[in-house]
Design a protein around this motif. Structure first.
Motif, PDB file in Angstrom:
ATOM      1  N   THR A 196       4.060   8.923   4.768  1.00 25.64           N
ATOM      2  CA  THR A 196       5.367   9.590   4.783  1.00 25.64           C
ATOM      3  C   THR A 196       6.316   8.955   3.774  1.00 25.64           C
ATOM      4  O   THR A 196       7.006   9.653   3.020  1.00 25.64           O
ATOM      5  N   PHE A 197       6.338   7.630   3.721  1.00 26.30           N
ATOM      6  CA  PHE A 197       7.268   6.929   2.833  1.00 26.30           C
ATOM      7  C   PHE A 197       6.814   6.944   1.384  1.00 26.30           C
ATOM      8  O   PHE A 197       7.608   7.230   0.473  1.00 26.30           O
ATOM      9  N   VAL A 198       5.544   6.664   1.152  1.00 29.30           N
ATOM     10  CA  VAL A 198       5.048   6.475  -0.209  1.00 29.30           C
ATOM     11  C   VAL A 198       4.710   7.796  -0.893  1.00 29.30           C
ATOM     12  O   VAL A 198       5.102   8.031  -2.035  1.00 29.30           O
ATOM     13  N   GLU A 199       3.982   8.665  -0.198  1.00 29.65           N
ATOM     14  CA  GLU A 199       3.492   9.880  -0.833  1.00 29.65           C
ATOM     15  C   GLU A 199       4.418  11.075  -0.619  1.00 29.65           C
ATOM     16  O   GLU A 199       4.603  11.885  -1.534  1.00 29.65           O
ATOM     17  N   ARG A 200       5.001  11.176   0.565  1.00 36.74           N
ATOM     18  CA  ARG A 200       5.935  12.273   0.809  1.00 36.74           C
ATOM     19  C   ARG A 200       7.347  11.920   0.364  1.00 36.74           C
ATOM     20  O   ARG A 200       8.229  12.776   0.341  1.00 36.74           O
ATOM     21  N   GLU A 201       7.552  10.635   0.044  1.00 40.87           N
ATOM     22  CA  GLU A 201       8.819  10.125  -0.477  1.00 40.87           C
ATOM     23  C   GLU A 201       9.994  10.427   0.449  1.00 40.87           C
ATOM     24  O   GLU A 201      11.083  10.830   0.012  1.00 40.87           O
ATOM     25  N   ILE A 202       9.763  10.224   1.730  1.00 39.81           N
ATOM     26  CA  ILE A 202      10.812  10.375   2.738  1.00 39.81           C
ATOM     27  C   ILE A 202      11.283   8.987   3.155  1.00 39.81           C
ATOM     28  O   ILE A 202      10.473   8.099   3.427  1.00 39.81           O
ATOM     29  N   GLY A 203      12.590   8.794   3.204  1.00 42.08           N
ATOM     30  CA  GLY A 203      13.144   7.539   3.689  1.00 42.08           C
ATOM     31  C   GLY A 203      13.523   6.553   2.604  1.00 42.08           C
ATOM     32  O   GLY A 203      13.069   6.633   1.458  1.00 42.08           O
ATOM     33  N   ASP A 204      14.394   5.616   2.997  1.00 40.53           N
ATOM     34  CA  ASP A 204      14.866   4.563   2.093  1.00 40.53           C
ATOM     35  C   ASP A 204      14.137   3.248   2.308  1.00 40.53           C
ATOM     36  O   ASP A 204      14.127   2.385   1.427  1.00 40.53           O
ATOM     37  N   VAL A 205      13.549   3.069   3.468  1.00 38.87           N
ATOM     38  CA  VAL A 205      12.893   1.811   3.799  1.00 38.87           C
ATOM     39  C   VAL A 205      11.772   2.082   4.801  1.00 38.87           C
ATOM     40  O   VAL A 205      11.924   2.879   5.731  1.00 38.87           O
ATOM     41  N   LEU A 206      10.660   1.432   4.576  1.00 35.07           N
ATOM     42  CA  LEU A 206       9.530   1.472   5.507  1.00 35.07           C
ATOM     43  C   LEU A 206       9.460   0.128   6.215  1.00 35.07           C
ATOM     44  O   LEU A 206       9.490  -0.920   5.569  1.00 35.07           O
ATOM     45  N   ILE A 207       9.380   0.155   7.550  1.00 34.86           N
ATOM     46  CA  ILE A 207       9.186  -1.080   8.302  1.00 34.86           C
ATOM     47  C   ILE A 207       7.737  -1.114   8.772  1.00 34.86           C
ATOM     48  O   ILE A 207       7.260  -0.191   9.437  1.00 34.86           O
ATOM     49  N   THR A 208       7.045  -2.167   8.402  1.00 32.10           N
ATOM     50  CA  THR A 208       5.648  -2.309   8.794  1.00 32.10           C
ATOM     51  C   THR A 208       5.289  -3.790   8.707  1.00 32.10           C
ATOM     52  O   THR A 208       6.124  -4.624   8.358  1.00 32.10           O
ATOM     53  N   PHE A 209       4.054  -4.109   9.034  1.00 39.17           N
ATOM     54  CA  PHE A 209       3.645  -5.502   8.923  1.00 39.17           C
ATOM     55  C   PHE A 209       3.727  -5.956   7.474  1.00 39.17           C
ATOM     56  O   PHE A 209       3.450  -5.191   6.542  1.00 39.17           O
ATOM     57  N   GLU A 210       4.082  -7.209   7.286  1.00 41.22           N
ATOM     58  CA  GLU A 210       4.174  -7.784   5.941  1.00 41.22           C
ATOM     59  C   GLU A 210       2.900  -7.539   5.139  1.00 41.22           C
ATOM     60  O   GLU A 210       2.949  -7.243   3.941  1.00 41.22           O
ATOM     61  N   ALA A 211       1.748  -7.647   5.807  1.00 38.28           N
ATOM     62  CA  ALA A 211       0.473  -7.430   5.117  1.00 38.28           C
ATOM     63  C   ALA A 211       0.390  -6.025   4.537  1.00 38.28           C
ATOM     64  O   ALA A 211      -0.111  -5.824   3.428  1.00 38.28           O
ATOM     65  N   GLU A 212       0.901  -5.036   5.259  1.00 37.38           N
ATOM     66  CA  GLU A 212       0.862  -3.658   4.776  1.00 37.38           C
ATOM     67  C   GLU A 212       1.801  -3.465   3.589  1.00 37.38           C
ATOM     68  O   GLU A 212       1.472  -2.749   2.641  1.00 37.38           O
ATOM     69  N   THR A 213       2.960  -4.113   3.624  1.00 36.12           N
ATOM     70  CA  THR A 213       3.873  -3.975   2.485  1.00 36.12           C
ATOM     71  C   THR A 213       3.213  -4.484   1.212  1.00 36.12           C
ATOM     72  O   THR A 213       3.372  -3.901   0.138  1.00 36.12           O
TER      73      THR A 213
END
Length: 328
Positions: A196-213
């Protein structure tokens, strides 16, 4: 020629004898949603050490995976991202109640924390949890009712609010309510939220595990995103367990134990660190220390009184999470 043949047979026999004999040659590891790439590498390294063995993977939201096992998914081991999902398997009779003592570090071979991923240059100037409740910020993280990843986000944000508002429950609830209101879509798992955040480009910030970032930045371009580690976050342990009910049926206990033990070896710890997870092995942690910025981590036990209390007060039906999520 005969002598050479005998030497070859002896060498093969010696090699075979040096390998552990497993009653089963295949495992299914049920894991959390964003661990796909990690366990591809773990499995390749493990199989290289144990020729003839194969490891199958199943991925999804951690809580969803636990329910799938209760409903018939025959996973030999679980590598989850929250304790409550293994406790659900304990209550269902699938995992022994002393599972935390079966492996080091309370059966958690590595750890991480909720962190933020923002667009390059951090155009909204997002630095900490209080920025996430501003009216001009849209936040992406998965549904905390189905995702262990998101539950850590919920708990980390709550821990921050408890400190900021001196444990004023009304203000803490208001803070989390604003955070939920800023989420335009709740996906079921961490990987879907990433999409949703990366490919659909929705949102200003993604919260996830540090490893995923870190994984996202590597895959899609480190010039496209910035990683923001907040001032305080929650220690996220990643518990593992043998699914007793399945391994006893399939005769796969020895292989299951050897597989989970591998995660604690220096080789296993290095693979974990290379994928953005913080290792527990001191020598490996020292090798990768430059990759992991300092952050003050609070513990579930210290802030919330432990997972049993969290389950009762926050996650059971009708508890705080349901009340806040239902009012968004």
């Amino acid at each position: 020629m005969k002598r050479l043949l005998l030497i070859g047979v002896a060498a093969a026999t010696l090699f075979s004898a040096s390998l552990p004999a497993f009653a089963a040659d295949k495992l299914l590891n049920a894991s959390y949603d964003i661990a796909r790439e990690l366990f591809v590498q773990v499995n390749e390294a493990f199989v290289a050490k144990h020729p003839g063995v194969s490891i199958d993977q199943s991925h999804g939201g951690s809580s969803k995976q636990a329910r799938a096992i209760l409903e018939g998914l025959e996973a030999d081991v679980v590598t989850f991202n929250q304790v409550t999902d293994i406790d659900a398997l304990v209550k269902g009779g699938f995992v022994s109640d002393d599972w935390k003592s079966e492996f080091p570090n309370n059966a958690s071979p590595y750890y991480s924390l909720p962190a933020f991923l923002v667009h390059a240059g951090n155009p909204k100037g997002i630095k900490d949890w209080d920025d996430l409740v501003r009216d001009d910020v849209k936040v992406i993280f998965p549904n905390p009712k189905t995702s262990g990843n998101a539950r850590y986000t919920y708990l980390a944000a709550t821990a921050y609010a408890k400190e900021a508002f001196a444990n004023d429950d009304a203000k803490v609830r208001e803070f989390i309510g604003k955070l939920f209101a800023n989420v335009p879509v709740f996906d079921t798992g961490g990987r879907a939220a990433t999409t949703t955040f990366v490919e659909r480009e929705i949102g200003d910030v993604l919260i996830t595990f540090e490893a995923e970032t870190r994984g996202i930045a590597r895959e899609f371009g480190e010039d496209k995103f910035d990683i923001v580690v907040p001032s305080v976050s929650l220690l996220a342990e990643f518990p593992v367990a043998i699914v007793d009910k399945v391994v006893d049926k399939r005769g796969s206990r020895d292989l299951a134990r050897t597989y989970l033990d591998f995660l604690y070896t220096p080789e296993g710890q290095k693979i974990l660190a290379e994928n953005g997870n913080r290792p527990n092995d001191a020598s490996v942690a020292a090798e990768f220390k430059d990759q992991f910025p300092a952050v003050r981590l609070v513990k579930v036990e210290d802030v919330f009184g432990g997972w049993d209390k969290i389950q009762e007060e926050h996650f059971k039906a009708g508890a705080t999470l349901d009340q806040l999520y239902g009012s968004r």
